[in-house]
Design an enzyme around this catalytic site. Structure first.
Site, PDB file in Angstrom:
ATOM      1  N   MET A  29       0.804  -1.221   0.000  1.00  0.00           N
ATOM      2  CA  MET A  29       0.000   0.000   0.000  1.00  0.00           C
ATOM      3  C   MET A  29       0.837   1.271   0.000  1.00  0.00           C
ATOM      4  O   MET A  29       0.639   2.133   0.820  1.00  0.00           O
ATOM      5  CB  MET A  29      -0.930   0.008   1.197  1.00  0.00           C
ATOM      6  CG  MET A  29      -0.235  -0.350   2.489  1.00  0.00           C
ATOM      7  SD  MET A  29      -1.438  -0.725   3.763  1.00  0.00           S
ATOM      8  CE  MET A  29      -2.407  -1.973   2.939  1.00  0.00           C
ATOM      9  N   PRO A  30       1.758   1.370  -0.948  1.00  0.00           N
ATOM     10  CA  PRO A  30       2.594   2.589  -0.974  1.00  0.00           C
ATOM     11  C   PRO A  30       1.803   3.811  -1.442  1.00  0.00           C
ATOM     12  O   PRO A  30       0.738   3.690  -2.056  1.00  0.00           O
ATOM     13  CB  PRO A  30       3.674   2.256  -1.998  1.00  0.00           C
ATOM     14  CG  PRO A  30       3.585   0.784  -2.231  1.00  0.00           C
ATOM     15  CD  PRO A  30       2.169   0.408  -1.968  1.00  0.00           C
ATOM     16  N   TYR A  31       2.366   4.963  -1.103  1.00  0.00           N
ATOM     17  CA  TYR A  31       1.865   6.241  -1.605  1.00  0.00           C
ATOM     18  C   TYR A  31       3.035   6.952  -2.274  1.00  0.00           C
ATOM     19  O   TYR A  31       4.097   7.106  -1.662  1.00  0.00           O
ATOM     20  CB  TYR A  31       1.329   7.099  -0.454  1.00  0.00           C
ATOM     21  CG  TYR A  31       1.055   8.516  -0.868  1.00  0.00           C
ATOM     22  CD1 TYR A  31      -0.112   8.842  -1.552  1.00  0.00           C
ATOM     23  CD2 TYR A  31       1.969   9.531  -0.617  1.00  0.00           C
ATOM     24  CE1 TYR A  31      -0.364  10.148  -1.950  1.00  0.00           C
ATOM     25  CE2 TYR A  31       1.732  10.839  -1.010  1.00  0.00           C
ATOM     26  CZ  TYR A  31       0.563  11.133  -1.680  1.00  0.00           C
ATOM     27  OH  TYR A  31       0.329  12.421  -2.094  1.00  0.00           O
TER      28      TYR A  31
END
Lengths: 72, 72, 72, 72, 72, 72
Positions: free
Chosen positions: A1-3
């Site tokens: 779940m990177p941003y």
């Protein structure tokens, strides 16, 4: 779940297709290198006016003139 | 003295009243949960064009089409 | 699919439960006010050392001393 | 090679000259205090609409009215 | 002269080699898609503690339990 | 009421005094150039591990070796 936040100078010709290619490319990179789940990878692209971007102590256009035709 | 940055996609109908409600809500939340001083709590809302927001490796509109009418 | 970044000073006692309460609270706020989908709402909390946070031209601890016991 | 992001409210009269002065000033500051190389110092200025900036639990214009003529 | 910020959860095994691969990959992507100059492309990776990352209204570990073994 | 985020590489010797000088300097700059109110100017300094900072497609230490003793 990177941003991921990508900030680029606002130049005339950045198209929706190019932005889609960035979104796809960085999502794929994170999946390949770190096994991050593409489904929850969020990418936000900010286009910044040239007056609002500085490098080398100068606004980017003045910096480019100083560099005589340097890159984007 | 918290700083909060809220990034949302720019949809047609986000009103000044809704933004005021977000500002009030998040400031109140930080005061209630952590005892943070509302006076020095700063909130910045960024509205991001749909082309510039990606999730699941796709620009958000393409992602929504893929999800067949998923949420905002 | 909002993205929220909350920056707070790192004080001794912020617990995992308080952080969970912030995450839940801001996600619920965005769903209630703007109808945003909680499933794709991302919240990132940054805890910042006191030396690294300034307000009023001073590091936060010097600012608090100046304010004689002002809030967090 | 520092990166500096300056967020200010979008008021009518911020000129390109003022932005250049901010870029120069912060780059010089980092060189003087920390010996950072100006050539690779990047500065990005974000101008934020008044509706999108909150302090004290209020949008900035409501906050200013409450403060009766407080600063920018 | 783009600036890219990659935020990922801090998991045990992210190595310096993987980070170097992310830096190289995103820099190459921006050069290929937009012709951006690699020399002035800056990439900053933030590793965020699991307690400090929320999705779906939950801290990430609680979210993963809920999803029964979902991705990173 | 500006918000300023300064990201620098984490080098051994950044002292609290130097950070205080950055906070004071940037707050004064914004007051002088734009008339911004120092009281509500917030500055956050992030120190980033060398492995997590890239420029020119390389982690910063590899970049510096390539540049043979270039600046910080």
């Amino acid at each position: 779940m990177p941003y991921v936040n990508i900030k680029i100078t606002r130049e005339g010709g950045t198209t929706a297709e190019q932005k889609a290619e960035l979104i796809d490319g960085v999502t794929t990179l994170l999946a390949r290198v770190l096994g991050k789940n593409p489904t929850t990878t969020v990418v936000v692209i900010d286009e910044v006016d040239l007056d609002n971007w500085g490098i080398g102590g100068l606004p980017v256009e003045a910096f480019r003139q100083q560099q005589r035709g340097g890159g984007k």
